[in-house]
Scaffold this active site. Structure first.
Site, PDB file in Angstrom:
ATOM      1  CG  ASP A  54      53.107 -17.582  26.838  1.00 44.67           C
ATOM      2  OD1 ASP A  54      53.732 -16.812  26.064  1.00 44.67           O
ATOM      3  OD2 ASP A  54      51.960 -17.695  26.488  1.00 44.67           O
ATOM      4  CE1 TYR A 112      53.607 -24.789  22.525  1.00 41.38           C
ATOM      5  CE2 TYR A 112      53.329 -24.742  20.009  1.00 41.38           C
ATOM      6  CZ  TYR A 112      54.009 -24.196  21.236  1.00 41.38           C
ATOM      7  OH  TYR A 112      54.815 -23.168  21.080  1.00 41.38           O
TER       8      TYR A 112
END
Lengths: 256, 256
Positions: A54, A112
């Protein structure tokens, strides 16, 4: 046509995410393709990234399949890319690849990390690389919540609707929270902070940021561990938290 | 009129330096004054910073005298500033001050730090906060050079002509170079790096960046220690190096 597997490191702050968009080149893929067009002197280039980070999200190891109508040594491609990419996007690895390699579907796991501090101050120097919060949290309860995420679950309550997907089931292999404190100059700059680390088979849109937001609500006592269990076992369509800000999130590693 | 001494922390990357300019508000002082105008609902505000950091230079402790036609508790001013300043500029301290306090002329000493790595790669994630170089350097010789800077010298060969100054003589109290290596996640992100640290009575325009550039040339064998001694003892008007990039420089502390 030549195919390459490259790995990109980037600071996402100035970009509107990975995916190229028709009306701006301020995306990572947009910048990469601009560089590839210059290098190959052709518009017939094609790239596939392992996942669509994003707006504002960073990467240490975004894997990309690159297709260009030009044969180059992988190291020459890396050097050419680094001389054409902006300073906040960098190619750190390059190798020849098969046309059949698909960075999305061939991924075995992705990791992540999310950085946040709880010591109560904004921090102008690191505002683009970690999230600073100002309320104490129950870290032990958050660690218990991390354990609950591990395993195969339907993450329908932990994603934002976007492109079509065939299933919301994902497997989390590892999920943990640990404290880091730096010495020296970076210790002056970076406050003591927590790192949320999650490794899974794949991630839905904004899934990690919704997991982090939920952890925070658990740490604040706004959400109970029982609520999290329920959401993971029988999704209701309601979210347990808002999406955590993008500045603390890093796509670290994709394995094949 | 009310007077305050405030301390600002900022990331200089997005700004054209400290000093306000008529045609852009993209300066630190420009952003500060914009915030003060909103807080005081007046244009009759005035600020003096301890020094004019250049475009791209960061600060951990820029001291500023603020004059506004509004009486506030210092803590209220701090909070009001932090709600009006952009995320990369932050007020970390605020106290009442005398009209007579002058952040430039009253400073007893200032400390700057400069971060650079020598391990040969660009680093997209930290490109805005340290300089990455790709050639090995003779660190011991650079440490000897640091010693030579200490003391009172005419720094006429170590500054860029700008505003009028009465003298190019400055006193360096301490000057050193040390290696830092991080553990954990920041260790993955930040390469092993050197920190050049210098404390002095005051600094001329681009003086620290010219000192750093000279150190690099000494480390590379392009400039000898004898040349540095000469430049410090009898300035010739010629520079020993180019100005080092601004991204690695931090104004750390100003003492009064």
């Amino acid at each position: 046509m030549s195919f390459y597997k490259i790995i990109l490191r980037y600071k996402g702050t100035q970009y509107q995410g990975w995916q190229k968009q028709p009306h701006t080149s301020q995306t990572i893929q947009g910048q990469l393709e601009k560089a590839l067009k210059k290098i190959s002197k052709s518009d017939e280039i094609h790239t596939i990234g392992s996942g669509r980070t994003d707006s504002g999200v960073h990467a240490l190891g975004q894997v990309v399949r690159v297709q260009i109508p030009l044969e180059l040594e992988p190291l020459s491609l890396l050097k050419a890319l680094n001389s054409h990419l902006p300073n906040d996007i960098e190619c750190i690895h390059s190798e020849n690849s098969s046309e059949l390699f698909n960075p999305v579907f061939d991924a075995k796991d992705k990791t992540y990390k999310y950085l946040f501090s709880l010591n109560g101050r904004r921090n102008a120097l690191v505002d683009d690389s970690m999230t600073c919060l100002d309320r104490p949290m129950d870290i032990e309860k958050m660690r218990e919540a991390c354990e609950l995420f591990i395993g195969e679950h339907d993450f329908a309550d932990f994603y934002t609707v976007g492109t079509d997907i065939s299933s919301t089931v994902r497997v989390i292999y590892d999920c943990k929270l640990h404290l880091e404190k730096q010495q020296g100059f970076l210790g002056e700059v970076y406050p003591e902070h927590y790192i949320f680390e999650v490794k899974g088979s794949g991630f839905l849109k904004q899934m990690v940021r919704l997991m982090v937001g939920t952890l925070w609500n658990i740490g604040l006592g706004k959400v109970e561990l029982a609520d999290l269990k329920m959401a993971l076992n029988s999704p209701s369509g309601a979210k347990l938290a808002a999406v955590a800000p993008s500045n603390g999130l890093y796509l670290c590693e994709v394995n094949y």
